[in-house]
Design an enzyme around this catalytic site. Sequence first.
Site, short mmCIF file in Angstrom:
data_model
loop_
_atom_site.label_atom_id
_atom_site.label_comp_id
_atom_site.label_asym_id
_atom_site.label_seq_id
_atom_site.Cartn_x
_atom_site.Cartn_y
_atom_site.Cartn_z
N LYS A 64 39.73 37.96 56.62
CA LYS A 64 40.25 38.61 55.41
C LYS A 64 39.07 39.28 54.73
O LYS A 64 37.95 38.79 54.81
CB LYS A 64 40.81 37.57 54.45
CG LYS A 64 42.15 37.03 54.86
CD LYS A 64 42.71 36.23 53.73
CE LYS A 64 43.98 35.54 54.15
NZ LYS A 64 44.43 34.58 53.16
N HIS A 67 36.76 39.40 48.55
CA HIS A 67 37.20 40.13 47.36
C HIS A 67 36.33 39.81 46.15
O HIS A 67 35.38 39.04 46.25
CB HIS A 67 38.68 39.85 47.08
CG HIS A 67 39.00 38.39 46.94
ND1 HIS A 67 38.61 37.65 45.85
CD2 HIS A 67 39.66 37.55 47.75
CE1 HIS A 67 39.02 36.42 45.99
NE2 HIS A 67 39.66 36.31 47.14
N HIS A 70 35.31 36.26 45.33
CA HIS A 70 34.20 35.70 46.10
C HIS A 70 32.87 36.26 45.63
O HIS A 70 31.84 35.61 45.72
CB HIS A 70 34.38 35.98 47.58
CG HIS A 70 35.58 35.30 48.17
ND1 HIS A 70 36.63 35.97 48.74
CD2 HIS A 70 35.91 33.98 48.24
CE1 HIS A 70 37.54 35.11 49.14
NE2 HIS A 70 37.14 33.89 48.85
#
Length: 380
Positions: A64, A67, A70
Site C-alpha cells: 500500500k 500516507h 505514516h
Amino acid sequence: DDAKVFDRIELAGGGFINIRLSPEVIKEELKRIVKAGSAWGRVKTKNKHKETVIVEYSAPNIAKPMHVGHLRSTIIGDAIANVYEFLGYGVVRWNYLGDWGTQFGKLIVAYKLWGKRREVARNPIEELEKLYVRFHKELKDNPALEAEGRDEFKKLETGDKKNRKLWRWFKKESLKEFNRVYNRLGVSFSTQIGEAFYEKELEGIINLLKEEKLTQESEGALMIELERFDLPPVMIRKSDGATLYFTREVANLKYRIEEYEPKRILYVVANEQTLHFNQLFAVAKMLDLAKGKDMPELAHVKFGLVRGEAGKKLSTREGTAVKLNELLDRSVKLSQEALSTRKVDLKRSEAKETAEILGMGAVKYNDLSQHPSGDIVFDW
Ligand code: ARG
C-alpha cells in the site's frame, strides 16, 4: 545577578517584558556552540549502564502507498529517537512493517485474477493498490471472493511456494519505495522486523495465554476478557483459526522484552489505535513477560489525524489522500521558488541541494511545531 548578561530589560506594555542579552554573552555562547558541535546542549544523565529504549515508528503496510499518517509517525518518532540518542541511551529504531495478515490473501486473489506482471513491475505500489481496491469493488457482486481470499492467505501461511513468492515480491518492491522516502527525510532504522516475523510464535503465544487461563471461547473464536480493566474483550484467534494483528502484537512485545530487556518501549502510532494499545498494555500486565524482572514502561505516543479540506478524513480510495512523494516534491518546489526570490549567490547545483534540504526541513518542522495529539488540517 550578572549585569553583563543583559543589555537591557524593559517593560514593553501589554504585559510584556523584553529582555535583551548582551552581545558579549551571545558571542561567548556562539563560541561554545562551535566548540561543542552537535553535542551542544547535552545534559549529563544518570544513565550509566546505557539503558535501552525501543522507539517504534513509521510502520507502514506493504503493498500500500505510505500516507501522510505514516509520515507523522516517521517524523515524530525519529525526533524522539534522536533525543534519546543524544541523551546517551541505547536506542533501537524499529520499523514494525505491516507485512502480514488476511489482506495479503485478498491481494493474491486479485493479482491472480486481474494482475499483469509487467504492469506491477513497472509501477508496483500503485498497481497493487489498484488491485486491492478492485477486489473490494468486485466483492460486492461476488461475495465468494471473501472465502477465496481466506484460502489464499491460509496457503500463504502454510508455505505455498507460489504465494510465498508473490508475497516476497510485493514486500521487496514496497521496501524500495519506502526507502526512497526514508532516504530523502534522512530517517533510518535499526530493524525492520514486521508482523510476518512472528508467524511461527503465534501458536506459542496462544498456548501461553491459555495456560495463564486468560482465554475464553466464544462462538468458535478465542477471546481475552478485559473487564477488570474497563476494556472490551479482544480477539486473538478467529473461528477459522486465523490469528490477528493483536496476536502478533503480543508476540512482538514478548520478543522485544526477551531480546533487548528495554527500559522503555514507545509506540509512535496514531490515536486511532488507542484501544488496541490499551488492550495490549492490559494483557501485558496479566502476563509475566519479563519473567520476574522489571517490566519495561510501555507508552503509546499518540498523534492526531491529518485531515483534508473541511476536516474530512483523507482517503486513498476516494482519491483525496495526498501521495507522499508528491508532498515532498511540492515542498521542495516551493522552497526553490522562495529561494529564487532572494538575493542568494548559489550555483545551480547548490541551489538545488539547498531547496531539497529546506523542503524536507519544512515538512518536518510543520509536524513538530504542532501539538502532536491534535488533528492537522492539510493545506498546501
Ligand atoms: N502497520 C500499522 C498501520 O499502518 C501500524 C503499526 C503500528 N505499530 C504497532 N506496534 N501496532 O496501521
